[in-house]
Design a protein around this motif. Structure first.
Motif, mmCIF file in Angstrom:
data_model
loop_
_atom_site.group_PDB
_atom_site.id
_atom_site.type_symbol
_atom_site.label_atom_id
_atom_site.label_comp_id
_atom_site.label_asym_id
_atom_site.label_seq_id
_atom_site.Cartn_x
_atom_site.Cartn_y
_atom_site.Cartn_z
ATOM 1 N N ILE A 97 7.733 4.971 13.347
ATOM 2 C CA ILE A 97 6.351 5.278 12.951
ATOM 3 C C ILE A 97 5.958 4.420 11.742
ATOM 4 C CG2 ILE A 97 6.441 7.648 13.832
ATOM 5 C CD1 ILE A 97 6.757 8.558 10.875
ATOM 6 N N SER A 98 6.639 3.307 11.579
ATOM 7 C CA SER A 98 6.487 2.505 10.357
ATOM 8 C C SER A 98 5.187 1.728 10.283
ATOM 9 C CB SER A 98 7.669 1.543 10.211
ATOM 10 O OG SER A 98 7.723 0.655 11.328
ATOM 11 N N THR A 99 4.521 1.527 11.407
ATOM 12 C CA THR A 99 3.258 0.803 11.424
ATOM 13 C C THR A 99 2.233 1.604 12.208
ATOM 14 O OG1 THR A 99 3.714 -0.403 13.468
ATOM 15 C CG2 THR A 99 4.502 -1.404 11.406
ATOM 16 N N GLU A 100 0.984 1.220 12.104
ATOM 17 C CA GLU A 100 -0.056 1.917 12.849
ATOM 18 C C GLU A 100 0.191 1.830 14.351
ATOM 19 O OE1 GLU A 100 -4.820 1.330 13.716
ATOM 20 O OE2 GLU A 100 -4.089 1.041 11.655
ATOM 21 N N ALA A 101 0.579 0.639 14.823
ATOM 22 C CA ALA A 101 0.836 0.468 16.258
ATOM 23 C C ALA A 101 2.028 1.303 16.712
ATOM 24 C CB ALA A 101 1.072 -1.006 16.571
ATOM 25 N N ALA A 102 3.079 1.318 15.904
ATOM 26 C CA ALA A 102 4.267 2.097 16.255
ATOM 27 C C ALA A 102 3.959 3.587 16.255
ATOM 28 C CB ALA A 102 5.400 1.783 15.289
ATOM 29 N N LEU A 103 3.191 4.028 15.282
ATOM 30 C CA LEU A 103 2.810 5.442 15.211
ATOM 31 C C LEU A 103 2.001 5.833 16.444
ATOM 32 C CD1 LEU A 103 2.477 8.144 13.689
ATOM 33 C CD2 LEU A 103 0.419 7.155 12.648
#
Length: 208
Positions: A97-103
């Motif tokens: 969840i480290s980036t907006e895309a990953a989240l």
């Protein structure tokens, strides 16, 4: 018999208040009669006439009561800051969840996401998934709850739980994945104050 101080507090500080209650009673001779709920719920109870001596709410919630003359302005003090995070059941995979895309990908991949719509974290999360363009998909499978959202991980209702980090940490057998990317949120500030109607004085040790 010890004097009693009625305290209404946001869930986010339940652990801290319960840990300090015994020290406060030993130092002051006053027992804390504490009840915990999301700020929105506590504001509703106060509007319906419930009485208390001391309140611990979000800063916005307490400021609202100060503006209405229900909390003594000089008694207001910030206690803590907290970010919203995500947890999984202990032993389960921890998504990126480290980036907006990953989240966004993690939320869409979850069987269900547990969150509360009446707490500060839940209100923020509902707005966040709307901004990310995934509100319909997430809410179609969401587990909407009250209290500690991570408890829904334990009973298998959800894969991910969203709440203030301080609240997630109070549920055993779950693991904190981490905060939602800090660029997507601002910390919640929790603030204490004495109600204007209270005839009791909260001594400093409770807030130290």
């Amino acid at each position: 018999m010890a004097n009693v101080l009625r305290l209404l507090s946001t869930l986010a500080l339940k652990g801290a208040v319960e840990r300090l209650a015994g020290h406060y009673q030993a130092a002051t001779g006053t027992r804390l009669d504490a009840d915990f709920a999301p700020t929105v719920g506590l504001l509703k109870r106060l509007q319906e006439g419930e009485k208390a001596d001391v309140l611990v709410l979000t800063r916005e919630g307490l400021d609202e009561l100060v503006a209405k003359g229900l909390v003594a302005p000089a008694s207001r003090i910030d206690l803590a800051r907290s970010y919203v995070g995500i947890a999984v059941k202990a032993g389960q995979p921890r998504p990126d969840i480290s980036t907006e895309a990953a989240l966004r990908a993690a939320l869409l991949a979850a069987r269900s996401v547990a969150y509360s719509r009446i707490g500060a974290s839940g209100i923020y999360f509902a707005e966040l998934i709307q901004r990310l363009g995934i509100a319909a998909d997430v809410n179609a499978r969401a587990t909407i709850t009250a209290g500690f959202t991570a408890e829904r991980l334990i009973i298998g209702d959800a894969d991910l739980a969203v709440q203030q980090l301080s609240e997630l940490k109070q549920v055993p057998s779950v693991e904190i994945v981490g905060p939602i990317p800090l660029g997507l949120q601002t910390p919640a500030v929790f603030t204490a104050g004495r109600t204007a109607s209270s005839e009791k004085v909260a001594r400093r040790p409770m807030l130290s």
